[in-house]
Design a protein around this motif. Structure first.
Motif, short mmCIF file in Angstrom:
data_model
loop_
_atom_site.label_atom_id
_atom_site.label_comp_id
_atom_site.label_asym_id
_atom_site.label_seq_id
_atom_site.Cartn_x
_atom_site.Cartn_y
_atom_site.Cartn_z
N GLU A 1 0.83 -1.20 0.00
CA GLU A 1 0.00 0.00 0.00
C GLU A 1 0.87 1.26 0.00
O GLU A 1 0.57 2.23 -0.70
CB GLU A 1 -0.95 0.01 1.21
CG GLU A 1 -1.99 -1.08 1.22
CD GLU A 1 -3.09 -0.93 0.17
OE1 GLU A 1 -3.18 0.13 -0.48
OE2 GLU A 1 -3.85 -1.88 0.00
N LYS A 2 1.96 1.24 0.76
CA LYS A 2 2.88 2.37 0.80
C LYS A 2 3.54 2.56 -0.57
O LYS A 2 3.69 3.68 -1.05
CB LYS A 2 3.94 2.15 1.88
CG LYS A 2 4.84 3.34 2.08
CD LYS A 2 5.79 3.13 3.25
CE LYS A 2 6.67 4.35 3.42
NZ LYS A 2 7.58 4.22 4.55
N LYS A 3 3.91 1.45 -1.21
CA LYS A 3 4.52 1.51 -2.53
C LYS A 3 3.54 2.11 -3.55
O LYS A 3 3.93 2.92 -4.39
CB LYS A 3 4.95 0.11 -2.97
CG LYS A 3 5.55 0.03 -4.35
CD LYS A 3 6.88 0.74 -4.42
CE LYS A 3 7.49 0.58 -5.80
NZ LYS A 3 8.64 1.43 -6.00
N ILE A 4 2.28 1.74 -3.47
CA ILE A 4 1.26 2.29 -4.37
C ILE A 4 1.13 3.80 -4.17
O ILE A 4 1.08 4.56 -5.13
CB ILE A 4 -0.10 1.58 -4.17
CG1 ILE A 4 -0.02 0.15 -4.68
CG2 ILE A 4 -1.23 2.34 -4.86
CD1 ILE A 4 -1.21 -0.71 -4.34
N THR A 5 1.14 4.23 -2.92
CA THR A 5 1.07 5.67 -2.61
C THR A 5 2.25 6.40 -3.23
O THR A 5 2.09 7.47 -3.83
CB THR A 5 1.04 5.89 -1.08
OG1 THR A 5 -0.09 5.19 -0.55
CG2 THR A 5 0.96 7.36 -0.73
N GLU A 6 3.45 5.81 -3.11
CA GLU A 6 4.65 6.42 -3.69
C GLU A 6 4.54 6.48 -5.22
O GLU A 6 4.93 7.47 -5.83
CB GLU A 6 5.89 5.62 -3.28
CG GLU A 6 6.24 5.73 -1.82
CD GLU A 6 7.32 4.74 -1.38
OE1 GLU A 6 7.90 4.05 -2.25
OE2 GLU A 6 7.58 4.66 -0.17
N MET A 7 4.01 5.43 -5.83
CA MET A 7 3.87 5.39 -7.29
C MET A 7 2.90 6.47 -7.77
O MET A 7 3.15 7.11 -8.80
CB MET A 7 3.40 4.01 -7.74
CG MET A 7 4.44 2.92 -7.54
SD MET A 7 3.79 1.25 -7.81
CE MET A 7 3.74 1.19 -9.60
N VAL A 8 1.82 6.70 -7.03
CA VAL A 8 0.87 7.75 -7.41
C VAL A 8 1.53 9.12 -7.29
O VAL A 8 1.39 9.97 -8.18
CB VAL A 8 -0.41 7.68 -6.54
CG1 VAL A 8 -1.28 8.90 -6.74
CG2 VAL A 8 -1.18 6.41 -6.85
N LYS A 9 2.28 9.35 -6.21
CA LYS A 9 2.98 10.62 -6.04
C LYS A 9 3.98 10.86 -7.16
O LYS A 9 4.07 11.96 -7.69
CB LYS A 9 3.69 10.66 -4.68
CG LYS A 9 2.76 10.87 -3.51
CD LYS A 9 3.54 10.90 -2.21
CE LYS A 9 2.62 11.02 -1.02
NZ LYS A 9 3.35 11.00 0.25
N GLU A 10 4.75 9.82 -7.50
CA GLU A 10 5.73 9.94 -8.58
C GLU A 10 5.05 10.27 -9.91
O GLU A 10 5.54 11.11 -10.67
CB GLU A 10 6.53 8.64 -8.72
CG GLU A 10 7.51 8.40 -7.59
CD GLU A 10 8.15 7.02 -7.65
OE1 GLU A 10 8.04 6.32 -8.68
OE2 GLU A 10 8.77 6.63 -6.64
N ALA A 11 3.93 9.61 -10.19
CA ALA A 11 3.20 9.88 -11.43
C ALA A 11 2.69 11.31 -11.47
O ALA A 11 2.75 11.98 -12.50
CB ALA A 11 2.05 8.89 -11.59
N ALA A 12 2.19 11.79 -10.32
CA ALA A 12 1.69 13.16 -10.25
C ALA A 12 2.82 14.16 -10.44
O ALA A 12 2.66 15.16 -11.17
CB ALA A 12 0.99 13.39 -8.91
#
Length: 110
Positions: free
Chosen positions: A81-92
């Motif tokens: 879940e933390k990795k998914i959050t990081e991936m969304v931030k990186e994409a943004a």
């Protein structure tokens, strides 16, 4: 002959899925996984929100599904879940850098 529309509305397609899932794999003795028809897959996809579609795409990049994620131990699931959050931030951040705009998901040009 029954056409697809009447078959879908009558609910016979769901009973076919139930019948398929009720049969066991004779080699392993485990219940067989219900396979969805292309129509069922499309309808399931169409019902998802953009956020759910994005989450599925990110899980897919990690080689996971919601079912696999739910089967994980709590600590491991939290890491994902933390990795998914990081991936969304990186994409943004990548989108903001690329276009010069923030609000990757909510801002729209009119």
């Amino acid at each position: 002959m029954v056409d697809a529309a009447s078959s879908f509305t009558s609910g016979s397609s769901s009973s076919a899925v139930t019948a398929r899932s009720a049969t066991a794999n004779k080699a392993t003795g485990k219940p067989a996984v219900a396979e969805q028809s292309p129509e069922e897959k499309f309808l399931a996809f169409a019902k998802k929100t953009p956020a759910e579609k994005m989450r599925d795409a990110l899980l897919s990049q990690l080689g996971l599904t919601e079912e696999k994620l739910k089967a994980m131990p709590f600590e491991e699931r939290q890491k994902v879940e933390k990795k998914i959050t990081e991936m969304v931030k990186e994409a943004a951040e990548k989108q903001a850098t690329k276009t010069g705009q923030t609000g990757f998901i909510t801002d729209r040009r009119v």
